[in-house]
Design a protein around this motif. Structure first.
Motif, PDB file in Angstrom:
ATOM      1  N   SER A  25     -12.756  12.799   8.442  1.00  0.00           N
ATOM      2  CA  SER A  25     -13.658  13.978   8.854  1.00  0.00           C
ATOM      3  C   SER A  25     -14.985  13.119   9.331  1.00  0.00           C
ATOM      4  O   SER A  25     -14.918  11.607   9.113  1.00  0.00           O
ATOM      5  N   THR A  26     -16.047  13.737   9.322  1.00  0.00           N
ATOM      6  CA  THR A  26     -17.418  12.954   9.539  1.00  0.00           C
ATOM      7  C   THR A  26     -18.305  13.571   8.408  1.00  0.00           C
ATOM      8  O   THR A  26     -18.294  14.674   8.175  1.00  0.00           O
ATOM      9  N   VAL A  27     -19.359  12.630   8.243  1.00  0.00           N
ATOM     10  CA  VAL A  27     -20.324  13.011   7.150  1.00  0.00           C
ATOM     11  C   VAL A  27     -21.798  12.804   7.838  1.00  0.00           C
ATOM     12  O   VAL A  27     -21.866  11.666   8.710  1.00  0.00           O
ATOM     13  N   GLY A  28     -22.409  13.737   7.768  1.00  0.00           N
ATOM     14  CA  GLY A  28     -23.946  13.501   8.361  1.00  0.00           C
ATOM     15  C   GLY A  28     -24.832  12.931   7.380  1.00  0.00           C
ATOM     16  O   GLY A  28     -24.680  13.137   6.183  1.00  0.00           O
ATOM     17  N   MET A  29     -25.419  12.010   7.697  1.00  0.00           N
ATOM     18  CA  MET A  29     -26.436  11.196   6.923  1.00  0.00           C
ATOM     19  C   MET A  29     -27.736  10.808   7.945  1.00  0.00           C
ATOM     20  O   MET A  29     -27.543  10.741   8.987  1.00  0.00           O
ATOM     21  N   LYS A  30     -28.666  10.478   7.106  1.00  0.00           N
ATOM     22  CA  LYS A  30     -29.914   9.945   7.847  1.00  0.00           C
ATOM     23  C   LYS A  30     -30.012   8.668   8.090  1.00  0.00           C
ATOM     24  O   LYS A  30     -29.768   7.706   7.152  1.00  0.00           O
ATOM     25  N   ASP A  31     -30.130   8.099   9.276  1.00  0.00           N
ATOM     26  CA  ASP A  31     -30.296   6.829   9.491  1.00  0.00           C
ATOM     27  C   ASP A  31     -31.870   6.249   9.059  1.00  0.00           C
ATOM     28  O   ASP A  31     -32.648   6.725   9.488  1.00  0.00           O
TER      29      ASP A  31
END
Length: 78
Positions: A25-31
């Motif tokens: 899956s993919t996980v959203g995170m802040k760069d």
């Protein structure tokens, strides 16, 4: 991801585990560097004990340490 896959393959190739499920899956995170929201890949590999797991672990277990000398034996030597 490469570390997780490598460990799973080592366990399977040595007869310690069987593969039950692989999920990606993919996980959203802040760069933190750019301050924007990015997607990162995620993998989950579910393994189970192989039928040979317990016998393999028993065979590779270290020999038990010798029991400590009793106090009585130590006093007799004094």
């Amino acid at each position: 991801i490469t570390t997780v896959v490598t460990i799973a393959e080592i366990l399977k190739n040595n007869g310690l585990a069987t593969e039950k499920k692989v999920l990606t899956s993919t996980v959203g995170m802040k760069d933190e560097n750019k301050g924007r929201f990015i997607q990162k890949a995620k993998i989950e590999i579910v393994l189970g004990k192989s039928e040979k797991f317990d016998s393999l672990m028993t065979a590779s277990a270290p020999a038990p340490a010798p029991a400590p000398a009793s106090e009585a034996a130590t006093k007799d030597n004094d």
